[in-house]
Design a protein around this motif. Structure first.
Motif, PDB file in Angstrom:
ATOM      1  N   LEU A 217       1.627   6.385   0.648  1.00  0.00           N
ATOM      2  CA  LEU A 217       2.473   6.699   1.796  1.00  0.00           C
ATOM      3  C   LEU A 217       2.444   8.195   2.114  1.00  0.00           C
ATOM      4  N   GLU A 218       2.401   9.005   1.076  1.00  0.00           N
ATOM      5  CA  GLU A 218       2.321  10.455   1.283  1.00  0.00           C
ATOM      6  C   GLU A 218       0.991  10.831   1.921  1.00  0.00           C
ATOM      7  N   ARG A 219      -0.096  10.202   1.479  1.00  0.00           N
ATOM      8  CA  ARG A 219      -1.408  10.479   2.088  1.00  0.00           C
ATOM      9  C   ARG A 219      -1.448  10.012   3.544  1.00  0.00           C
ATOM     10  N   ALA A 220      -0.586   9.072   3.903  1.00  0.00           N
ATOM     11  CA  ALA A 220      -0.511   8.611   5.297  1.00  0.00           C
ATOM     12  C   ALA A 220       0.271   9.587   6.170  1.00  0.00           C
ATOM     13  N   GLY A 221       0.741  10.688   5.590  1.00  0.00           N
ATOM     14  CA  GLY A 221       1.449  11.706   6.352  1.00  0.00           C
ATOM     15  C   GLY A 221       2.953  11.557   6.354  1.00  0.00           C
ATOM     16  N   LEU A 222       3.478  10.721   5.452  1.00  0.00           N
ATOM     17  CA  LEU A 222       4.911  10.479   5.384  1.00  0.00           C
ATOM     18  C   LEU A 222       5.512  11.132   4.143  1.00  0.00           C
ATOM     19  N   THR A 223       6.826  11.237   4.128  1.00  0.00           N
ATOM     20  CA  THR A 223       7.542  11.787   2.974  1.00  0.00           C
ATOM     21  C   THR A 223       8.212  10.639   2.227  1.00  0.00           C
ATOM     22  N   PRO A 224       7.768  10.334   1.002  1.00  0.00           N
ATOM     23  CA  PRO A 224       8.392   9.234   0.252  1.00  0.00           C
ATOM     24  C   PRO A 224       9.892   9.428   0.138  1.00  0.00           C
ATOM     25  N   SER A 225      10.643   8.339   0.347  1.00  0.00           N
ATOM     26  CA  SER A 225      12.105   8.427   0.356  1.00  0.00           C
ATOM     27  C   SER A 225      12.750   7.453  -0.626  1.00  0.00           C
ATOM     28  N   GLY A 226      11.965   6.921  -1.535  1.00  0.00           N
ATOM     29  CA  GLY A 226      12.545   6.094  -2.590  1.00  0.00           C
ATOM     30  C   GLY A 226      11.905   4.730  -2.719  1.00  0.00           C
ATOM     31  N   THR A 227      11.922   4.217  -3.939  1.00  0.00           N
ATOM     32  CA  THR A 227      11.432   2.876  -4.251  1.00  0.00           C
ATOM     33  C   THR A 227      12.520   2.144  -5.021  1.00  0.00           C
ATOM     34  N   ARG A 228      12.776   0.893  -4.628  1.00  0.00           N
ATOM     35  CA  ARG A 228      13.762   0.080  -5.350  1.00  0.00           C
ATOM     36  C   ARG A 228      13.231  -1.331  -5.532  1.00  0.00           C
ATOM     37  N   THR A 229      13.679  -1.969  -6.590  1.00  0.00           N
ATOM     38  CA  THR A 229      13.307  -3.346  -6.866  1.00  0.00           C
ATOM     39  C   THR A 229      14.548  -4.223  -6.792  1.00  0.00           C
ATOM     40  N   PHE A 230      14.397  -5.380  -6.157  1.00  0.00           N
ATOM     41  CA  PHE A 230      15.498  -6.289  -5.899  1.00  0.00           C
ATOM     42  C   PHE A 230      15.216  -7.631  -6.570  1.00  0.00           C
TER      43      PHE A 230
END
Length: 300
Positions: A217-230
């Motif tokens: 996602l960072e290489r796609a030009g975005l700023t990672p904002s968190g990962t969660r598992t449900f």
């Protein structure tokens, strides 16, 4: 888009997930009603996890959410769940299949917009969105990194991309459940992983990628904002609809994987499919446990 039918793990998180690959089955020959019903039941099975994830996404998004895309929506169950959370937004179900989108529009009573797009060729048709959800669809596209970059390109400034990929494969019986050798599900997982790798290798424009989703996602030009598992949990004894879903899944596994299983595991699978006390339709010890992981990133 339709979820991978090689691997339970990827099919169930899934949602949806849906890239329109049917492993050689012509679209005209697909039983769309049966497929849609199965995908609807699958999404409903994960409804609690999806609702929790959607509310988490609402808390992550800083601004107004005016337009939401569910890319790989199938029959629109998850898109409808997103609409319940993002009540002020236009929610658009995006899929390759006109048949599934027709079902999505009908079942939503007009609450959803629908948009047909043959990805990856038609990313440009999607239009700008404040939130994009993609559940187990990216792994059906040959170049996953390019797909993420295309989705990033249609995000509005401050917009959020949520990618539901990876997670954990489902478990539905104890390690030793009285049929065959213990560890049956782990052996099935190994065969499914091989099948999933083969599916990925055969996709048009396939690129082998280390699936570090935050880094991608960072290489796609975005700023990672968190990962969660449900967590997705249905306890024993299972309700009939969950049993029927499991039976359908196992029947598909039997069709796809039987030649790769040893005779004892094939016999175990047949016993689980039987309309008998050994089968998942009747066993008191059958349960359903899985996990959906959602990776998010924001556009500056």
């Amino acid at each position: 888009m339709h979820k991978d039918q090689h691997q339970d793990q990827h099919q169930d998180q899934d949602q949806h997930r849906h890239a329109g690959h049917h492993h050689g089955v012509p679209a005209a020959d697909m039983d769309w009603d049966a497929l849609a019903a199965h995908l609807e039941r699958e999404a409903e099975l994960r409804g609690g996890a999806v609702d929790e994830a959607a509310r988490w996404l609402a808390g992550l998004h800083d601004g107004a959410v005016r337009r939401v895309l569910d890319v790989g929506s199938g029959p629109g169950v998850i898109a409808a769940m997103l609409a319940e959370v993002f009540t002020g937004a236009e929610v658009v179900a995006v899929d390759r299949s006109a048949a599934l989108l027709e079902r999505a529009g009908a079942r939503s009573g007009g609450r959803l917009s629908v948009q047909q797009a043959d990805l990856p060729a038609e990313f440009g048709k999607l239009g700008e969105a404040d939130l994009i959800w993609s559940g187990n669809a990216i792994h059906h596209l040959g170049d996953q990194q390019a797909a993420l970059a295309s989705l990033a390109g249609v995000l509005s400034p401050g917009g959020l991309l949520a990618v539901a990929e990876s997670g954990l494969p489902p478990r539905y019986l104890p390690r030793h459940f009285g049929l065959g050798r213990p560890g049956f599900q782990a052996r099935m997982d190994a065969v499914q992983e091989d099948g999933f790798a083969a599916m990925r290798a055969e996709l048009p424009g396939a690129v082998e990628e280390v699936e570090d989703w935050a880094a991608m996602l960072e290489r796609a030009g975005l700023t990672p904002s968190g990962t969660r598992t449900f967590l997705v949990e249905h306890r024993a004894p299972l309700a009939r609809p969950v049993r029927e879903y499991l039976h359908t899944q196992l029947d598909r596994r039997r069709e796809q994987l039987a030649e790769h299983l040893d005779p004892e595991d094939r016999a175990t699978l047949d016993a689980l499919l039987a309309d008998a006390p050994t089968g998942v339709l009747h066993r008191p010890d059958a349960f359903y446990l899985s996990a959906m992981t959602v990776h998010t990133a924001r556009k500056s």
